[in-house]
Enzyme design. Structure first.
Site, PDB file in Angstrom:
ATOM      1  N   ASP A   1      -5.165   3.733  -6.518  1.00 49.35           N
ATOM      2  CA  ASP A   1      -5.173   5.190  -6.371  1.00 49.35           C
ATOM      3  C   ASP A   1      -3.905   5.813  -6.931  1.00 49.35           C
ATOM      4  O   ASP A   1      -2.920   5.124  -7.227  1.00 49.35           O
ATOM      5  CB  ASP A   1      -5.302   5.573  -4.897  1.00 49.35           C
ATOM      6  CG  ASP A   1      -6.674   5.259  -4.326  1.00 49.35           C
ATOM      7  OD1 ASP A   1      -7.625   5.100  -5.116  1.00 49.35           O
ATOM      8  OD2 ASP A   1      -6.786   5.166  -3.081  1.00 49.35           O
TER       9      ASP A   1
ATOM     10  N   TYR B   1      -2.317  -6.912  -1.087  1.00 47.21           N
ATOM     11  CA  TYR B   1      -1.473  -5.722  -1.139  1.00 47.21           C
ATOM     12  C   TYR B   1      -0.352  -5.843  -0.114  1.00 47.21           C
ATOM     13  O   TYR B   1      -0.531  -6.428   0.963  1.00 47.21           O
ATOM     14  CB  TYR B   1      -2.281  -4.469  -0.803  1.00 47.21           C
ATOM     15  CG  TYR B   1      -3.227  -3.996  -1.868  1.00 47.21           C
ATOM     16  CD1 TYR B   1      -2.839  -3.008  -2.781  1.00 47.21           C
ATOM     17  CD2 TYR B   1      -4.516  -4.503  -1.957  1.00 47.21           C
ATOM     18  CE1 TYR B   1      -3.714  -2.554  -3.754  1.00 47.21           C
ATOM     19  CE2 TYR B   1      -5.397  -4.056  -2.934  1.00 47.21           C
ATOM     20  CZ  TYR B   1      -4.991  -3.077  -3.821  1.00 47.21           C
ATOM     21  OH  TYR B   1      -5.861  -2.633  -4.788  1.00 47.21           O
TER      22      TYR B   1
END
Length: 280
Positions: free
Chosen positions: A56, A110
C-alpha cells in the site's frame, strides 16, 4: 526469466502497483527498464512480469520480488543505474520460464515498527499467539474477497526501546490485514481492549462496526521476505552496498529530524512547566 529482489522506501509513493496520475514504485521500475532499453516505450510491462505483492501507499520493502524476461546483462547493479536512489535492486535469481512472482511465493513476511512506549509486550505477545494458525480474517481486512481464510505461520513481537517490532509471516495476506492485526494488538497491549477481543475478531459471527479495528498507519510497515522454494537468490555485493549507502543517508536524515521534533517536544514541555511555576 530472472527474478530480482528490490528494496524501497515506500513513503514517497502511492503504493507499489501502477495507478494513474500518481507516482508508484512499479512506475519507477518500468521507467528504469525503458531507459535501459529492456522495455519498449509502447509496452505496458515486460514479458512474463509479476511481483511478489502490492504494498500500500507508504509501505516499504526489503525483499519485494519482481520477475520478467530480460537480457543476461541486466544485473542488479545495471538495474540500479536507472532506478531512483530510494528504489534499489540488490539480488537476483535465474528462474524457470513458468515462474510467477505472485503465485509461486510460498510465504511472505512483514515487520511493523510500532511506537508504543507504554505497551505491555507480554500482552502483545499473547494477542499475537492467539492469531497464529489458520483463521477466517474477515473482521481484520478491508478486502471484499470471498475467501478470507489465511494461515498465519508466525506472529511474534520484541521490544526495541520505545518500539515494538511485530513480525508476521503467512501463506498470503489480505488487504490491510497486517495493519489491522497491529492495531488490534496495540489496543490489547495498552489495555484498551481485553485479550478476548482477539477471539471475537476471529469468531464466525461478524463483529459489529463499533468493535472492528481500523488499520494502523502504513509508514512503519516493511515487507521483509517472500520465499520461493525453487529460487536461489545471489546477492550482488556492489548493488547491495550502494543500496545500504542510500538508505543509510535517508536514515541519518530521519534520525536528525526525530531529534529536532524531540527537542521541540521537550522544550515545550519544559516551557509549560516553567509557566505553571511562574503562576504559582
Amino acid at each position: 526469466m530472472r527474478a530480482f529482489r528490490v528494496a524501497y522506501d515506500g513513503r514517497p509513493y502511492h503504493g507499489f502497483q501502477r495507478q494513474p496520475q500518481v507516482p508508484t514504485v512499479e512506475d519507477a521500475v518500468f521507467d528504469s527498464l525503458r531507459a535501459l532499453g529492456v522495455l519498449a516505450s509502447d509496452a505496458d510491462a515486460p514479458e512474463g512480469y509479476a511481483a511478489a505483492g502490492r504494498t500500500d501507499a507508504g509501505v516499504s520493502a526489503v525483499a519485494q520480488t519482481v520477475a520478467f524476461e530480460c537480457p543476461d546483462w541486466l544485473t542488479p547493479r545495471a538495474f540500479n543505474g536507472e532506478l531512483p536512489e530510494h528504489v534499489r535492486a540488490w539480488a537476483s535469481a535465474d528462474v524457470p520460464d513458468a515462474f510467477h512472482a505472485t503465485h509461486h511465493a510460498a510465504s511472505r513476511a512483514y515487520d511493523y515498527h510500532l511506537y508504543a512506549p507504554t505497551a505491555d509486550v507480554d500482552r502483545a505477545a499473547a494477542a499475537l499467539a492467539s492469531l497464529e494458525g489458520t483463521h477466517d480474517f474477515a473482521d481484520l481486512t478491508a478486502a471484499s474477497e470471498v475467501d478470507t481464510t489465511r494461515t498465519l505461520e508466525t506472529a511474534t513481537v520484541v521490544r526495541e526501546g520505545d518500539v515494538l517490532r511485530v513480525h508476521v509471516r503467512a501463506d498470503g495476506f489480505l488487504w490491510e490485514l497486517v495493519r489491522r492485526i497491529v492495531a488490534l494488538v496495540r489496543s490489547v497491549a495498552t489495555g484498551d481492549r481485553g485479550l478476548d477481543a482477539v477471539d471475537r475478531a476471529l469468531a464466525p459471527e461478524p463483529l459489529p462496526d463499533h468493535e472492528r479495528v481500523g488499520p494502523a498507519p502504513p509508514e512503519p510497515l516493511v515487507l521483509v521476505d517472500a520465499t520461493y522454494p525453487d529460487a536461489t537468490f545471489e546477492r550482488d555485493s556492489e548493488a547491495a552496498a550502494s543500496a545500504a549507502a542510500a538508505f543509510e543517508s535517508a536514515h541519518a536524515t530521519a534520525v536528525s529530524r526525530a531529534r529536532v521534533t524531540g527537542a521541540l517536544r521537550d522544550g515545550v514541555d519544559a516551557g509549560s512547566n516553567s509557566v505553571d511555576d511562574d503562576r504559582r
